[in-house]
Design a protein around this motif. Structure first.
Motif, PDB file in Angstrom:
ATOM      1  N   ALA A 138       0.849  -1.184   0.000  1.00  0.00           N
ATOM      2  CA  ALA A 138       0.000   0.000   0.000  1.00  0.00           C
ATOM      3  C   ALA A 138       0.894   1.246   0.000  1.00  0.00           C
ATOM      4  O   ALA A 138       1.824   1.334   0.795  1.00  0.00           O
ATOM      5  N   HIS A 145       1.781   4.290   1.250  1.00  0.00           N
ATOM      6  CA  HIS A 145       1.480   5.219   2.338  1.00  0.00           C
ATOM      7  C   HIS A 145       1.985   6.603   1.952  1.00  0.00           C
ATOM      8  O   HIS A 145       2.834   6.740   1.078  1.00  0.00           O
ATOM      9  N   VAL A 179      -6.202  -5.422  -3.789  1.00  0.00           N
ATOM     10  CA  VAL A 179      -7.134  -4.818  -2.839  1.00  0.00           C
ATOM     11  C   VAL A 179      -8.519  -4.612  -3.484  1.00  0.00           C
ATOM     12  O   VAL A 179      -9.561  -4.829  -2.852  1.00  0.00           O
TER      13      VAL A 179
END
Ligand code: GLU
Length: 318
Positions: free
Chosen positions: A125, A127, A205
Motif C-alpha cells: 500500500a 502510504h 485490494v
C-alpha cells in the motif's frame, strides 16, 4: 419510507488488512480498533485479510505475530484470507483487463519495461508520500508482453493501467469528507502487476474488497490518495465501490507516521512487559474520547461508547 431508505441496503462488511512487513504497532492497532468497533456497532461482519504480496519486504513470522497480537487485544473476525493464496483471482482480473479497451479504443492495460523501483513499491500500500507518477513512456510502445520482455533483455516487465487524461475521481469519505484527485496528473498509468500474472497492492485490494463483499473500508488516511486509482480499477472491472472511511494516523513527536525511530510501540512488547490488553485499548480509546485517560477497558466494553464523531480529525501524537 425515507427512514427505510436511509438504512444500508446491504449488510455491513468491514475488514482488517494487516501487512506482515513488520510487527503490529499502536498505529495499526488504533485503526483496527476503529474499524472493528464501527463494524460491530452496526451489527456487521469482519474479514481479516493478510496482505502478504510484498516479498521480500514481508517478514517471516509477522503474519502469525499480527494474528496473535490482534487476538490478545480482543479482536475477533468472521472470515480469514491470505492474499498469497488468492493469486488465481488476481490473475483472472488481469486477464479481464487485458481483454478490454479504454474509451478511446486503446488498450486498457499495457506491458511496461521501465525501472523496477516504482513497480516494486506498488506491491505494498502506498502510504503518504510513497506514490510515484509514471509519465507513460511505454504507452503504446509494445505490441505484446513478449516484445516488452525482449526490450528488458529478458527481464520481467510489468502491467500498467492506462489512465485517461483528465480522469478526475472523487468520493465522499465517511470520516474525512469530499476528496478529489486528478489521477492522470497525480499518478499517471499505475502498475497493476510486476510480472505476467502477478498482482500488486492496487489490483489485489480491489479484487479482494469486491469478492469479500466489503461494504466499507476503514483505514489510515495516508491511503486516501491511493483510493481514486482503486475506484478507477473497480469501474474498469465492473465492481461496486465500497464506502470509504479514512481516519487519522498515530504519529510520533516529530509528526511523522509511527516507525522504529519513535521507540518500541509494538503490541508484542506491551504484552511481553506484562501490560494488560485493557491498558492498551484504554489508551487508544481515550485518544478517541470513548474513555478516560488511564482507564482500563476491553474492546467489547467500548462498543456502546463508540462514536465516530468524537474521533479527532488530527493525528494522535504519542
Ligand atoms: N495492508 C495495508 C497496510 O497495512 C492496508 C491496505 C488497505 O487498508 O487498503 O498498509
Amino acid at each position: 419510507m425515507e427512514k427505510v431508505l436511509e438504512k444500508p441496503l446491504k449488510p455491513y462488511v468491514g475488514r482488517l488488512a494487516p501487512s506482515p512487513t513488520g510487527a503490529l504497532h499502536l498505529g495499526n492497532a488504533r485503526t483496527f480498533m476503529i474499524a472493528w468497533l464501527r463494524a460491530r456497532s452496526l451489527g456487521g461482519k469482519i474479514v481479516l485479510r493478510m496482505e502478504d504480496l510484498d516479498h521480500p519486504r514481508d517478514k517471516p513470522g509477522a503474519a502469525a505475530g499480527a494474528i496473535e497480537d490482534l487476538k490478545w487485544l480482543g479482536f475477533d473476525w468472521d472470515e480469514e484470507y491470505v492474499q498469497s493464496r488468492r493469486k488465481d483471482m488476481y490473475r483472472g482480473a488481469l486477464e479481464i483487463l487485458k481483454s478490454k479497451t479504454a474509451g478511446d479504443g486503446g488498450a486498457l492495460v499495457y506491458p511496461c519495461a521501465c525501472s523496477r523501483r516504482d513497480v516494486e513499491n506498488a506491491q505494498s500500500a502506498p502510504h503518504a508520500g510513497e506514490q510515484l507518477r509514471y509519465g507513460g513512456v511505454c504507452r503504446g510502445r509494445f505490441p505484446d508482453w513478449e516484445a516488452a520482455v525482449e526490450a528488458k533483455g529478458g527481464g520481467t516487465p510489468c502491467w500498467r493501467f492506462r489512465v485517461q487524461e483528465g480522469a478526475t475521481v472523487g468520493f465522499d469519505d465517511v470520516f474525512a469528507g469530499r476528496f478529489e484527485q486528478d489521477v492522470f496528473s497525480t499518478l499517471g498509468d499505475f502498475p497493476l502487476a510486476r510480472d505476467e500474472g502477478g498482482a500488486g497492492y492496487t489490483l489485489a485490494v480491489v479484487v479482494d474488497d469486491a469478492s469479500m463483499g466489503v461494504s466499507e473500508v476503514v483505514r489510515g488516511d495516508d491511503l486516501m490518495p491511493a483510493t481514486p486509482a482503486q475506484i478507477l480499477l473497480q469501474r474498469a472491472l465492473g465492481l461496486p465501490t465500497p464506502a470509504y472511511c479514512h481516519v487519522p494516523l498515530v504519529v510520533g513527536r516529530d509528526g511523522r507516521r509511527l516507525a522504529k525511530r519513535h521507540g518500541d510501540t509494538r503490541i508484542s512488547t506491551f504484552r511481553a512487559s506484562g501490560k494488560a490488553p485493557e491498558e492498551v485499548i484504554g489508551m487508544l480509546g481515550a485518544s478517541c474520547a470513548w474513555c478516560g485517560v488511564g482507564e482500563r477497558v476491553s474492546l467489547p466494553e467500548l462498543l456502546p461508547r463508540f462514536d465516530l464523531g468524537t474521533v479527532p480529525h488530527h493525528p494522535f501524537m504519542i
